[in-house]
Design a protein around this motif. Structure first.
Motif, PDB file in Angstrom:
ATOM      1  N   ALA B  12      27.062  48.346  47.431  1.00 27.60           N
ATOM      2  CA  ALA B  12      26.136  47.767  46.474  1.00 27.60           C
ATOM      3  C   ALA B  12      25.557  46.464  47.010  1.00 27.60           C
ATOM      4  CB  ALA B  12      26.857  47.491  45.168  1.00 27.60           C
ATOM      5  N   HIS B  13      24.457  46.011  46.426  1.00 32.09           N
ATOM      6  CA  HIS B  13      23.965  44.671  46.710  1.00 32.09           C
ATOM      7  C   HIS B  13      25.051  43.684  46.269  1.00 32.09           C
ATOM      8  CE1 HIS B  13      21.676  40.978  46.292  1.00 32.09           C
ATOM      9  NE2 HIS B  13      20.781  41.534  47.114  1.00 32.09           N
ATOM     10  N   PRO B  14      25.314  42.638  47.082  1.00 27.59           N
ATOM     11  CA  PRO B  14      26.411  41.710  46.747  1.00 27.59           C
ATOM     12  C   PRO B  14      26.334  41.149  45.329  1.00 27.59           C
ATOM     13  CG  PRO B  14      25.608  41.289  48.965  1.00 27.59           C
ATOM     14  CD  PRO B  14      24.708  42.346  48.389  1.00 27.59           C
ATOM     15  N   LEU B  17      27.838  43.673  42.887  1.00 24.61           N
ATOM     16  CA  LEU B  17      29.296  43.723  42.946  1.00 24.61           C
ATOM     17  C   LEU B  17      29.886  42.450  42.330  1.00 24.61           C
ATOM     18  CD1 LEU B  17      31.125  45.891  43.865  1.00 24.61           C
ATOM     19  CD2 LEU B  17      31.296  44.817  46.100  1.00 24.61           C
ATOM     20  N   LEU B  20      30.109  42.788  38.661  1.00 20.84           N
ATOM     21  CA  LEU B  20      31.250  43.627  38.275  1.00 20.84           C
ATOM     22  C   LEU B  20      32.540  42.809  38.312  1.00 20.84           C
ATOM     23  CD1 LEU B  20      30.488  47.020  40.081  1.00 20.84           C
ATOM     24  CD2 LEU B  20      30.689  46.646  37.610  1.00 20.84           C
ATOM     25  N   LEU B  21      32.638  41.977  39.327  1.00 19.73           N
ATOM     26  CA  LEU B  21      33.838  41.169  39.511  1.00 19.73           C
ATOM     27  C   LEU B  21      34.002  40.171  38.369  1.00 19.73           C
ATOM     28  CD1 LEU B  21      35.916  41.008  41.868  1.00 19.73           C
ATOM     29  CD2 LEU B  21      34.665  39.017  42.686  1.00 19.73           C
ATOM     30  N   ASN B  24      34.937  41.757  34.987  1.00 23.49           N
ATOM     31  CA  ASN B  24      35.969  42.796  35.060  1.00 23.49           C
ATOM     32  C   ASN B  24      37.069  42.661  34.023  1.00 23.49           C
ATOM     33  OD1 ASN B  24      37.174  45.105  36.351  1.00 23.49           O
ATOM     34  ND2 ASN B  24      38.722  43.711  37.170  1.00 23.49           N
ATOM     35  N   GLU B  26      36.947  41.317  31.034  1.00 25.14           N
ATOM     36  CA  GLU B  26      36.554  41.398  29.621  1.00 25.14           C
ATOM     37  C   GLU B  26      36.971  42.740  29.020  1.00 25.14           C
ATOM     38  OE1 GLU B  26      32.469  40.372  28.445  1.00 25.14           O
ATOM     39  OE2 GLU B  26      32.287  39.441  30.421  1.00 25.14           O
ATOM     40  N   ASN B  27      37.450  42.688  27.786  1.00 24.04           N
ATOM     41  CA  ASN B  27      37.691  43.935  27.062  1.00 24.04           C
ATOM     42  C   ASN B  27      36.401  44.373  26.389  1.00 24.04           C
ATOM     43  OD1 ASN B  27      40.282  44.096  27.806  1.00 24.04           O
ATOM     44  ND2 ASN B  27      41.166  43.386  25.863  1.00 24.04           N
ATOM     45  N   LEU B  28      35.982  45.599  26.689  1.00 24.37           N
ATOM     46  CA  LEU B  28      34.699  46.087  26.182  1.00 24.37           C
ATOM     47  C   LEU B  28      34.876  47.496  25.629  1.00 24.37           C
ATOM     48  CD1 LEU B  28      32.376  45.110  29.187  1.00 24.37           C
ATOM     49  CD2 LEU B  28      32.521  43.958  26.973  1.00 24.37           C
ATOM     50  N   ALA B 209      22.686  49.703  43.747  1.00 24.32           N
ATOM     51  CA  ALA B 209      23.872  49.926  42.923  1.00 24.32           C
ATOM     52  C   ALA B 209      24.873  50.829  43.648  1.00 24.32           C
ATOM     53  CB  ALA B 209      23.480  50.556  41.592  1.00 24.32           C
ATOM     54  N   LEU B 210      26.114  50.800  43.190  1.00 26.09           N
ATOM     55  CA  LEU B 210      27.093  51.746  43.709  1.00 26.09           C
ATOM     56  C   LEU B 210      26.794  53.138  43.187  1.00 26.09           C
ATOM     57  CD1 LEU B 210      30.349  49.671  43.281  1.00 26.09           C
ATOM     58  CD2 LEU B 210      29.541  50.690  45.417  1.00 26.09           C
ATOM     59  N   ARG B 241      30.487  50.507  31.027  1.00 25.79           N
ATOM     60  CA  ARG B 241      30.196  49.162  31.546  1.00 25.79           C
ATOM     61  C   ARG B 241      29.820  49.183  33.018  1.00 25.79           C
ATOM     62  NH1 ARG B 241      35.766  46.560  30.599  1.00 25.79           N
ATOM     63  NH2 ARG B 241      34.992  44.713  31.665  1.00 25.79           N
ATOM     64  N   LEU B 242      30.440  50.136  33.755  1.00 21.57           N
ATOM     65  CA  LEU B 242      30.162  50.229  35.188  1.00 21.57           C
ATOM     66  C   LEU B 242      28.661  50.322  35.439  1.00 21.57           C
ATOM     67  CD1 LEU B 242      30.807  50.753  38.192  1.00 21.57           C
ATOM     68  CD2 LEU B 242      31.345  53.112  37.600  1.00 21.57           C
TER      69      LEU B 242
END
Lengths: 294, 294, 294, 294
Positions: B12-14, B17, B20-21, B24, B26-28, B209-210, B241-242
């Motif tokens: 992915a573009h930095p 990512l 996402l980091l 990560n 957070e509860n969603l 994106a991934l 969320r991904l």
């Protein structure tokens, strides 16, 4: 009956995300041909003590059930499942969408009892009119089940024996397998599952990954042209690395086992609190799905 | 003819990512009900200048084509496409798997000419036997096409007019849309596409994106029970969320445009080098797919 | 180009109807288990000089094509056909409805040339990306073709040899086979067809029956649970006698040949008249489909 | 439990065959465009006291269920049926083959109780997770049921009211409708059925025809491009006259009613004999399917 929490409210386990980060700038071939997929497959083969296993990565549970089942069945066959099986209730008809009936049998504590399966198959072939009905083509079980319960090794042995007798592949849905394997009340190991099931999947989405399930064909029985079938069903990720890298992380340094163990520990603590509050459970669950009567 | 490189050899573009980091832990809520999905959808609506657009996230291109097309078509309808269209050749029969024929029409430079479409529809309905044939149900185009070529605004206007006349939704496959929008030779903007197409997708997998594609229904025309259809086709990610987080990053600070611009710039440099080597192109491509004759 | 008349404006040949009348009051088992079906199958085996043939009766042509093709193909396979093949154009997408793509190849006079087939298969497997495409699963031809033309014995031998080499069943659609066999210009007999094709059908609907096609699996290659597949596709007649009795009549006293001969004779007379009127033909047809340019 | 005899061991009623004979030499257009089909449709409209009804002819029961249900449902919908419904058990998965789940509900004497249906629908829409499940798309009942039992008029009114409330078409499978209408214990007439059901079929195969079922869309609700759907599912007979002529005979001079009456009379005599022999019935059946305990 309320499910207290879901396995997927968090993102990924930090070590999984970290591995995505550190491999991100590598140039890798697409469609699962990268060396992380190969490496993760090899680690899974070892964890399963099943050197001949063929390992494939898919993105989610419903997708995996649909791709595996529709690839294994002939067009005139259906999938046997407990009436509470995930494919029977909660997957929006994904199996039927592929043209196959889910043959629902009575469940007990969310499990498909061997006696029920045996009786069904006897009755089916005893019916002189059986060619007018959907032919059974495989047996689907989930472990843990949708009720959080687990098959014992003896139960799996019996189901596997019936499946062998009737030449039906036994398929185990392991969306939450990580928790099953770490339950304090289980006698079933990953190598047991690889030995007794013809195909199963090791769930990632609900056990520390952002997405991903690892399908294991344990008898060299991956259907021909499987990658074509995966693509045809819209399930082939261009950047297959996303799955390979995550499973590589999950099967390094026992991470998968550790995540399972942690989930079980939390569940046991919760169970203890609930019992102290004198609440009752819908049924005794040895894993991290707990159904409390409120 | 060799494709020099693929858009998905990198991760992915930095910045994607990174997002996402940082989100990560957070509860969603699952299944796309999280606020990152909502936020990304809103940013896309703004980028499209299309406040009424309904935005849905899916994981990959073939999946998106299959889910969208099979959700829009009645069972007796097929999808019109240029014979070089991705759905006609390189998706392992994913459309047919959903029960629908791809109605292939002659292409020109990878594009579906308006004149060809008009003639086909006139002839189809002039045939007194037309009820014995697959009914046209939507028009599929890709932009850039599989040859890297682009529709001009005038061409899109003409296709859209025919589609309106015959009440066929116009669906644009934008797997590589990021590059189309940044081509030095294009007069087509994202708002143009939202205005002229009934549904299209903004490709993420091939643009930083991934995984992930953002489907835009631009007329409030998302099919009923769309999330059921998505799940039924095995395309619903539990951790939605991904996708939401990635598109949130892509549509923040013009990242999507920047990635597209960078791809085009690299392609133009490559083109220059190839020309200097006196190699010839299979056709003139204004985007980052370049087909060189060797 | 106008088709002067259709083979199905009349009812049944009087002898066929007479046989239905004289057997009408007999009590017979349903679903094709009656002795007329058995008897008709035996007569067809003899006419084909193919004692091992498995014969099944279905009601119509599109149904037969769909049932046979979808029963023979794996889910990831498609059917190769000439672009003018009936399954490619005029069957409302019945093959795609069963989930399979029709892989259309260029035709010559309505026929699939062996050279075209060979080239396609070579190119297909030479493409390193071939797993992303629909896999060829059988070869469909019609005889007579949709243009009324016929394969010569040499042409069939060549197609059959390619099919053997690539392990693809060769399926011949004989909706109008009765006329092909009686053409003055053919060197192909029913035993030739049984020898060269893996499966074919002998059309009844267009050759003297009210309805009905006799499918011949000439290599003991009837798919397993075929009657389940037939029922599943809505194609199993409860009173299977309707088909058995009609084919019993058609294959008694050379009736099928006689009807074919009569059709050809009428066509030749018509051809003569048209030539005398100095009209021209779209192409030279050796059977009873004549396409005149007006 | 043994079914003493089947409705289809005989051929056609002599008057039906006679009509085929006397119309055989007429030249008629194909595919149901002949005047016998039109005439039979008109007679059926009159018998149903439903001038706006659209009548279509198909060949057999499983085919009719599959064609009608798959044409009425959206791809994400399933068909509600009693667990003993023919589509749930004895049609080889024909509905699932078309991609749709049969949503099985508990039965009582072979019938779908209105209370059960109402409760199911309430629970379904009360489940906040309902979008992850197959959406109910129509309600299927059979009359007589697979146990030979009948719905009373009040029961049909209740089912119809629920269907209206939830906007679900009510579809009645009348494979043996001729016997239901003539039962000594019924208060349901053909006009009642046309008034209460959105679509139903009048069975021919089991009531005097060689083959054929007449589908009645009683609200002008025949799905668009229905003939394309019929052909696509392999269900369009080239010589549609075969069905039109038979139904023309069945609906002339009250023949359909007479055949029904005769079947009921024979059943009542058989019931009397069985009672005198002190045998018991599995359940009380008011029609000509009698299930005796031996």
């Amino acid at each position: 009956m309320i499910s207290f929490a879901s396995d997927y409210i968090a993102g990924a386990h930090p070590a999984v995300l970290q591995h995505l980060l550190e491999t991100n700038l590598e140039n890798l071939p697409g469609y699962g041909a990268d060396h992380y997929c190969a490496q993760a497959a090899e680690k899974i083969r070892q964890a399963c003590a099943c050197p001949q296993a063929q390992v494939e990565f898919l993105a989610g549970g419903t997708q995996t059930n649909a791709v595996v089942i529709s690839s294994l069945l002939a067009s005139y066959q259906g999938a046997i499942a407990a009436s509470t099986g995930h494919i029977a209730c909660h997957e929006a008809g994904a199996i039927e969408y592929s043209g196959h009936k889910v043959l629902e049998l009575p469940q007990q504590d969310g499990k498909l009892p061997a006696a029920v399966l045996r009786q069904y198959l006897r009755d089916f072939y005893a019916d002189q009119n059986y060619e007018a009905m959907v032919q059974p083509g495989l047996v689907y079980i989930s472990h843990p089940t949708e009720y959080g319960t687990l098959y014992g090794k003896q139960e799996l042995e019996e189901l596997a024996a019936i499946c062998r007798e009737y030449q039906l592949p036994l398929f185990l849905d392991g969306a939450r397998l990580g928790y099953a394997l770490q339950s304090r009340q289980t006698d079933v190991t990953l190598p047991d599952i690889a030995r007794l099931c013809d195909v199963f999947y090791i769930g990632g989405t609900k056990v520390g990954a952002l997405c991903g399930e690892a399908v294991v064909f344990s008898r060299g029985n991956r259907p021909p042209c499987f990658s074509t079938s995966v693509k045809q069903r819209g399930a082939l990720l261009a950047k297959g690395r996303l799955l390979g890298v995550q499973f590589d992380a999950l099967f390094t340094n026992n991470l998968y086992a550790e995540i399972g163990r942690h989930g079980i520990e939390m569940a046991e603590q919760l169970k203890q609190i609930i019992r102290e509050k004198s609440l009752r459970f819908f049924l005794e669950s040895p894993t991290n799905q707990q159904f409390v009567i409120l």
